[in-house]
Every structure is written in C-alpha cells, then in structure tokens.
Design an enzyme around this catalytic site. Structure first.
Site, mmCIF file in Angstrom:
data_model
loop_
_atom_site.group_PDB
_atom_site.id
_atom_site.type_symbol
_atom_site.label_atom_id
_atom_site.label_comp_id
_atom_site.label_asym_id
_atom_site.label_seq_id
_atom_site.Cartn_x
_atom_site.Cartn_y
_atom_site.Cartn_z
ATOM 1 N N THR A 13 65.329 55.633 77.246
ATOM 2 C CA THR A 13 65.518 54.808 76.050
ATOM 3 C C THR A 13 66.628 53.785 76.236
ATOM 4 O OG1 THR A 13 64.664 56.523 74.627
ATOM 5 C CG2 THR A 13 66.103 54.940 73.586
ATOM 6 N N THR A 93 67.080 60.583 77.847
ATOM 7 C CA THR A 93 67.861 61.728 77.382
ATOM 8 C C THR A 93 67.051 63.022 77.328
ATOM 9 O OG1 THR A 93 67.363 61.335 75.042
ATOM 10 C CG2 THR A 93 69.316 60.225 75.968
HETATM 11 N N1 ASP Z 1 61.710 59.298 75.968
HETATM 12 C C1 ASP Z 1 63.070 58.998 76.291
HETATM 13 C C2 ASP Z 1 63.396 59.586 77.648
HETATM 14 O O1 ASP Z 1 63.172 58.930 78.579
HETATM 15 C C3 ASP Z 1 64.015 59.452 75.272
HETATM 16 C C4 ASP Z 1 65.421 58.999 75.521
HETATM 17 O O2 ASP Z 1 65.772 58.467 76.551
HETATM 18 O O3 ASP Z 1 66.231 59.204 74.600
HETATM 19 O O4 ASP Z 1 63.892 60.662 77.764
#
Ligand code: ASP
Length: 330
Positions: A13, A93
């Site tokens: 993200t 995340t």
């Molecule tokens: N879908 C995302 C990821 O790549 C979520 C994020 O990064 O917060 O994990």
C-alpha cells in the site's frame, strides 16, 4: 559523509494508488515505482544518500518464499560491500511480520535493515507512507541502529522483527508488540532506542541462505471446535515437510486432530504447536506431551512466524529435538 542507504521496494500500500484522495476500499496496491516513492519525500536527502531498486511489485499477500529469498540474498550482497551502510525495504503490511522475521533470521550483517509500509495509499488524504519512509530513513541512518536485528518503522514506532504484530486491519496504528514492547520511537530526525532483542538474529543467526533456491514446504493448520484430521492429512499428502498447528489457548490439540499429528510425525513431518490467537509462551508439555509425541513447542511465535522459522530449521534438520533447540534460541 551522509550514510549511504539502499531502498529495496517490493510493493504494498505504500506504493498504492486510489481513484480519489478519500478512497480506501478498492484502491490498487503495488503500482508506484521506487523512484516515485523517493521523489515524494525530498527531505530524505537531508538524512542520507539513498538510492532505490525495484526488487518486486506485489501486494504482500502475494509475497512468496522465492521473493523473500531473493530479498535476503540481495540485502546480504549489498551489506557486504563497503559502499552501503544500511537497507530500507518498502513492503505491504499484510505479511510485513513474516518478511521482517525472515530477514531477521537470514541477513548476515549488523548494519541496519529497516522495513516500512503504509496503511493508506500514496495519494490518500493524510497518507502515512511518506512520513513512515522518512522515519525509516532516520532509523536506518542512526549510529545507534547497528546490531539490533531487523526493525520495522510504522507510525513513529520502532518494533523489532521478532516482536512485531499487525493488530488492526485498517487504522494507521496497526502495528504493536503485545508481549515485549517497542524497541524505540522516532521524533523528527532522531531515533530513540530503549532496548534490543536478546534472541539470536542476523549476524548471530544459525541460518545462511546464500546458496538456497527454494524453501521447504510448510503449512499451517487451524484448530477449532469440530476440527478433524482433514487439513493435516491433506498437507502431508501434498508433500509438506513441516506443519504448524495453530491451536486454541496454549496451542492445544484436540483429541480429533491428535492422531493426524502423530501419523504426520511418524512419517518424518516436523509439527510445531503455536497459539492461534493469544499472545504468550508455549512451552513443551503444556497440555500436550511434546517429548512423547515428537512435536515442537513454538515458544512465543505466532503461527505465521513459527512457519517461517520452521522452513529455515528444515534446511538444517528434520530432527524435532534439533528444531526445538532452534525455536528455543531464535
Ligand atoms: N494489500 C496491502 C499489502 O500489500 C496492504 C498494505 O500494504 O497495507 O499488504
């Protein structure tokens, strides 16, 4: 001379884009390129000389063992050279916990390695990524960051990889360290450290992945009311070398699942018990006779982190006692 840092971008993200500044649901992760991430935070040049490299471009739920191996190998190559003082990794995340923990066990250097992500896409109102990235650079450039193991910087906090827990699905305050607390805090251009990890990590870890092409197959089975042996039998049939049983409470095992675990162990599969929800210590013999059954107690590791350590342990041994020794020390 300013510290020379390398930023390895992997997606998530922090590199995400939404169609409007107020959209969170339905944004696209992993679209912004590393040079754009760096260009969005001009103040980075005031704390370090940072160059970027696009190692992957994925949402972290799509992270694989192969990408993690490539990341560890690339970081080791960079940190062996005299012209790199530390590494920053941008990452989604969702599986930040596992990648940080994997690197904590496989980076063979005392130089700082800092992972960072964001909960809001890069073009959102109050996007957290740019400040998180700036804070990550402050930590990676700090003279006090050496030898502390892999760190994660999110929301002004420095959390050790072993302790990191994603505790919220949406808020910017998503990461905690429920059992052992924070390693430190960041204010403006200063990293404030209060402790470091005592378990074996980075240069002192037992693991060396330099020649590895792939990691052993390890799955997680989830314990619940009315569970049965279906999942464990299927994992064994699929060729799993290890299984983490995510059990309730003390990583307990129901009488329904126990025969499947005993059969898996008899076939040479290493089974580790880890708690499915609670945080705390799982010791040998707690509600399950690990010594008699040939299983491994997962210490304080969550199921996904136990899976990562078991994968690495299986590159050394399939002896449950030797695997237990690795869980007791890392
Ligand atoms: N879908 C995302 C990821 O790549 C979520 C994020 O990064 O917060 O994990």
């Amino acid at each position: 001379m300013a510290p020379r840092l390398r930023l390895l971008a992997t997606g998530g993200t922090i590199a995400g884009a939404s169609t409007s500044a107020t959209q969170y649901v339905g944004y696209r992760p992993a679209v912004t390129a590393v040079d754009e991430l760096l260009a969005a935070v001009p103040a980075l040049t005031e704390v370090a000389a940072i160059t970027g490299e696009q190692l992957a471009q994925v949402a972290s739920q799509d992270m694989t063992g192969a990408v993690r191996l490539a990341l560890a190998q690339r970081i080791n190559a960079l940190l062996t050279a005299d012209n790199c003082d530390g590494v920053i990794v941008t990452h989604g995340t969702n599986t930040l916990e596992e990648t940080a923990w994997f690197l904590n066990l496989t980076v063979r250097s005392r130089k700082p390695v800092v992972l960072v992500g964001a909960m809001r896409p890069a073009n959102a109102l109050s996007a957290d990524g740019p400040m998180n990235l700036f804070r990550a650079a402050v930590v990676a450039a700090s003279e006090h960051a050496t030898g502390r193991g892999v760190m994660v910087v999110m929301n002004d906090r420095i959390i050790g990889a072993r302790d990191l827990h994603k505790a919220d699905t949406m808020t910017v305050d998503a990461f905690t360290s429920p059992l052992f607390g924070l390693m430190g805090l960041v204010s403006d251009r200063r990293a404030h450290f209060y402790r470091g990890g005592l378990r074996r990590h980075t240069a002192d870890s037992a693991f060396d992945v330099s020649g590895l092409q792939s990691l052993p197959r390890v799955h997680v089975a989830y314990g619940h009311e009315d569970d049965d042996r279906t999942a464990i039998d299927a994992f064994v049939a699929a060729g799993a070398e290890g299984i983490v049983h995510a059990g309730a409470g003390t990583a307990s095992v129901s009488q329904r699942v126990k025969p499947a675990i005993l059969d898996a162990v008899a076939r040479g599969v290493v089974v580790v018990r880890a708690p499915r929800g609670a945080h705390g210590l799982v010791v040998r013999g707690m509600e399950f006779d690990d010594a008699a059954h040939g299983t491994v107690a997962g210490d304080t590791l969550s199921p996904p982190k136990a899976r990562v350590l078991l994968q690495l342990a299986l590159t050394h041994t399939r002896d449950p006692g030797a695997v237990q020794a690795l869980f007791d020390t890392h």
